[in-house]
Design a protein around this motif. Structure first.
Motif, PDB file in Angstrom:
ATOM      1  N   THR A   5      30.815  39.156  32.016  1.00 14.41           N
ATOM      2  CA  THR A   5      31.786  38.686  33.003  1.00 14.41           C
ATOM      3  C   THR A   5      31.969  39.661  34.151  1.00 14.41           C
ATOM      4  O   THR A   5      32.320  39.260  35.259  1.00 14.41           O
ATOM      5  CB  THR A   5      33.151  38.432  32.343  1.00 14.41           C
ATOM      6  N   SER A   6      31.770  40.965  33.921  1.00 14.12           N
ATOM      7  CA  SER A   6      31.912  41.945  35.004  1.00 14.12           C
ATOM      8  C   SER A   6      31.288  43.251  34.564  1.00 14.12           C
ATOM      9  O   SER A   6      31.018  43.467  33.385  1.00 14.12           O
ATOM     10  CB  SER A   6      33.380  42.157  35.361  1.00 14.12           C
ATOM     11  N   LYS A  59      36.240  48.408  38.500  1.00 15.87           N
ATOM     12  CA  LYS A  59      36.452  47.712  37.231  1.00 15.87           C
ATOM     13  C   LYS A  59      37.228  48.575  36.254  1.00 15.87           C
ATOM     14  O   LYS A  59      38.032  48.088  35.465  1.00 15.87           O
ATOM     15  CB  LYS A  59      35.102  47.312  36.617  1.00 15.87           C
ATOM     16  N   ASN A  70      40.271  47.006  34.796  1.00 19.64           N
ATOM     17  CA  ASN A  70      40.114  46.665  33.396  1.00 19.64           C
ATOM     18  C   ASN A  70      41.365  46.941  32.580  1.00 19.64           C
ATOM     19  O   ASN A  70      41.508  46.445  31.466  1.00 19.64           O
ATOM     20  CB  ASN A  70      38.923  47.423  32.792  1.00 19.64           C
ATOM     21  N   GLN A 101      43.944  45.663  33.230  1.00 21.09           N
ATOM     22  CA  GLN A 101      44.570  44.346  33.155  1.00 21.09           C
ATOM     23  C   GLN A 101      44.215  43.641  31.852  1.00 21.09           C
ATOM     24  O   GLN A 101      44.887  42.686  31.462  1.00 21.09           O
ATOM     25  CB  GLN A 101      44.124  43.485  34.345  1.00 21.09           C
ATOM     26  N   PHE A 102      43.152  44.099  31.200  1.00 20.31           N
ATOM     27  CA  PHE A 102      42.785  43.522  29.903  1.00 20.31           C
ATOM     28  C   PHE A 102      43.941  43.626  28.921  1.00 20.31           C
ATOM     29  O   PHE A 102      44.119  42.776  28.059  1.00 20.31           O
ATOM     30  CB  PHE A 102      41.552  44.244  29.351  1.00 20.31           C
ATOM     31  N   SER A 116      46.409  40.708  30.145  1.00 15.47           N
ATOM     32  CA  SER A 116      45.948  39.355  30.493  1.00 15.47           C
ATOM     33  C   SER A 116      44.649  38.958  29.809  1.00 15.47           C
ATOM     34  O   SER A 116      43.961  38.055  30.276  1.00 15.47           O
ATOM     35  CB  SER A 116      45.768  39.242  32.015  1.00 15.47           C
ATOM     36  N   GLN A 148      41.963  35.876  30.712  1.00 19.81           N
ATOM     37  CA  GLN A 148      40.620  36.218  31.178  1.00 19.81           C
ATOM     38  C   GLN A 148      39.549  35.540  30.323  1.00 19.81           C
ATOM     39  O   GLN A 148      38.554  35.021  30.823  1.00 19.81           O
ATOM     40  CB  GLN A 148      40.422  37.733  31.143  1.00 19.81           C
ATOM     41  N   GLN A 175      39.509  31.759  31.007  1.00 13.68           N
ATOM     42  CA  GLN A 175      38.912  31.504  32.316  1.00 13.68           C
ATOM     43  C   GLN A 175      37.391  31.621  32.266  1.00 13.68           C
ATOM     44  O   GLN A 175      36.671  30.789  32.817  1.00 13.68           O
ATOM     45  CB  GLN A 175      39.484  32.480  33.341  1.00 13.68           C
ATOM     46  N   ALA A 176      36.888  32.652  31.585  1.00 13.81           N
ATOM     47  CA  ALA A 176      35.436  32.832  31.478  1.00 13.81           C
ATOM     48  C   ALA A 176      34.805  31.708  30.664  1.00 13.81           C
ATOM     49  O   ALA A 176      33.717  31.223  30.993  1.00 13.81           O
ATOM     50  CB  ALA A 176      35.131  34.189  30.847  1.00 13.81           C
ATOM     51  N   MET A 197      32.414  40.443  27.476  1.00 12.90           N
ATOM     52  CA  MET A 197      33.479  40.889  28.367  1.00 12.90           C
ATOM     53  C   MET A 197      33.834  42.325  28.010  1.00 12.90           C
ATOM     54  O   MET A 197      34.139  42.622  26.845  1.00 12.90           O
ATOM     55  CB  MET A 197      34.707  39.993  28.213  1.00 12.90           C
TER      56      MET A 197
END
Length: 519
Positions: free
Chosen positions: A50-51, A58, A62, A64-65, A68, A72, A75-76, A88
């Motif tokens: 994913t990134s 990142k 990251n 934010q992992f 959220s 995430q 969404q993926a 991920m």
């Protein structure tokens, strides 16, 4: 002269604190840089990622992992059409999230020495620190003791325990409501506190027995212990592992709850051991997990007091945390979908008249409602979590090096329109099965059923051994609420959940209004 000396000392301390702060900051930077290198070195191959985990942007993003990750992951999964396995980066490793029947079956059927359930859970829960020194080792390599205790003996004794479970659930409601805030004819209580009280009151009874289950000090310590354990485990996951032996014991000893619970369990173990030695023929019968753990422990290493205490504390934690969260989601669903309240009440009344010995067996709508709640609101975005021990290749071709986590994204799986019709809509009757008129068979779907399409209870080979007890307790809690109370949310518009990495926690400050129902 004295004033100059004081200023000199103050300046020295200031310089010392600044130096310490800079040293700690530099240490964190070096630690994160090494983690980034390891993530990059161990990155999966032949799979969508994913990134980039190794970019500076990142690295910052990251974090934010933590807050959220479920969003995430969902969404993926949506972007890939729910059908593709993908990777991920998290804070410490890649999460490889499998999709497609073949990849899912390969993970579910993997061997422990390739994809390890125990190491994944050890990384997440820090058992040694949060479960009284428990270690998964050669003492019980196949988990025979807890499996026999919960899957065989507890399940077997559920009919015997049913009146006690009902009493503890009733006490749980009464305790929280008695301390609630009166608003006209309603009583306002924390929906999470209500759930915790119901579950913990019941768990202490079932796991620790009558004596400890009726001891307010033990019940209070058990409730606090489960909170301490989750906080310690989740915090240590985000810090350098070298700090875990310092941070985890400090958190667990702050309230002293785990030590208190261990003391109560140890005292009970010693008392029962003494009783069996003094009167080996006519032993008193105890129907609780302390007794069944003792009976299921067959080797000298399994029967040591420290191992028994750790084993029982582990059962207490495993049964309280996620079950209380599921009950919160059930309460939300009942408030959000009041159209199911009267049909459920009618089913309860009919079932009690038809089969008073085991009325839950006749409550098929209740089963379906619970299953639908768990489908839309799992306590974690992932299930069947495994740590990769040996390089693993999925049937779709993804190559996953050791050190990464592989799992099934259950939150995304439940939204897959290829599996569930109109998947975002709550349908309490979704899992009701119709009678087969041609065969004369009354097909029934149970909350405890294992479903390849939705692995709420984990991999079929290693499914949750306590699911029959969990089902019993949750259903009894629902029946008591529906029978004795009217209820509604105080403010329906407020957000209800918090994300912490992949876990989905209910907010502790949300309020439900209850009113005694007379009929």
């Amino acid at each position: 002269m004295l004033q100059e000396l004081v200023h000199g000392v103050a300046a020295a301390f200031t310089i010392g604190y600044v130096s310490l702060g800079l040293t700690l900051f530099a240490g964190v930077i070096i630690w994160r840089a090494s983690i980034l290198y390891l993530i990059y070195r161990n990155r999966p191959r032949e799979v969508p990622i994913t990134s980039r985990s190794y970019s500076v942007g990142k690295w910052i993003k990251n974090f934010q992992f933590i807050t959220s990750a479920p969003a995430q992951i969902l969404q993926a999964s949506v972007a890939l059409g729910f059908s593709s396995t993908f990777a991920m980066p998290s804070l410490n490793e890649f999460h490889v999230l499998v999709a497609g029947q073949q990849d899912v079956e390969a993970v579910c059927n993997s061997d422990e020495d390739v994809l390890s359930f125990h190491e994944a859970m050890t990384d997440r829960m820090q058992h040694y620190y949060t479960m009284w020194g428990f270690k998964h080792d050669g003492t019980d390599p196949h988990d025979n003791v807890p499996i026999r205790t919960v899957k065989v003996l507890l399940r077997k004794h559920i009919p015997t325990l049913r009146p006690l479970i009902q009493k503890k659930i009733q006490d749980g409601y009464s305790t929280v409501i008695a301390n609630g805030h009166k608003i006209d004819e309603w009583t306002a209580v924390s929906i999470f506190q209500l759930s915790k009280s119901i579950v913990e009151e019941t768990n202490v009874q079932v796991i620790l027995g009558d004596e400890l289950g009726s001891n307010p000090e033990c019940v209070k310590a058990a409730i606090r212990y489960s909170i301490d354990a989750v906080v310690a485990a989740e915090l240590c996951r985000q810090l350098p592992s070298i700090l875990t032996p310092l941070i985890a014991p400090m958190i667990m000893s702050w309230s002293g709850a785990m030590s208190k619970v261990a003391m109560f369990i140890q005292s009970t173990l010693e008392k029962r051991t003494q009783e069996s030695m003094e009167n080996p023929i006519n032993n008193k019968v105890y129907n609780d997990c302390i007794q069944w753990t003792m009976e299921s422990s067959n080797t000298p290493a399994q029967r040591t007091t420290s191992r028994l205490v750790a084993q029982i504390i582990g059962l207490l934690l495993a049964s309280s945390h996620q079950m209380s969260m599921v009950l919160v989601y059930v309460l939300y669903a009942l408030c959000d979908h009041p159209e199911f309240i009267e049909p459920l009440r009618q089913e309860i009344a009919e079932a009690m008249a038809t089969n008073p010995e085991d009325p839950l067996k006749e409550m098929h709508l209740l089963d379906s409602f619970l299953t639908e709640v768990s489908r839309l609101h799992p306590p974690d975005a992932l299930t069947v979590q495994r740590k990769v021990k040996k390089e693993f290749t999925t049937p779709s071709g993804a190559i996953v090096p050791p050190g990464n986590l592989i799992a099934i994204p259950i939150l995304a799986q439940s939204r897959n329109p290829q599996v569930f019709v109109d998947p975002d809509r709550f349908d309490g009757r979704r899992f009701l099965l119709k009678k087969d008129q041609t065969q004369g068979i009354n097909a029934v779907s149970r909350f405890t059923d294992l479903r390849q399409s939705y692995l709420f209870w984990g991999a079929p080979r290693k499914a949750c051994p306590g699911r029959w007890y969990v089902s019993e307790a949750l259903k009894q809690a629902m029946v008591h609420l529906l029978t004795h109370y009217d209820f509604k949310l105080k403010d329906e518009s407020l957000s209800r959940f918090l994300y912490w990495t992949t876990a989905i926690f209910p907010r502790p400050d949300r309020v439900i209004l209850l009113k005694r129902r007379y009929y």
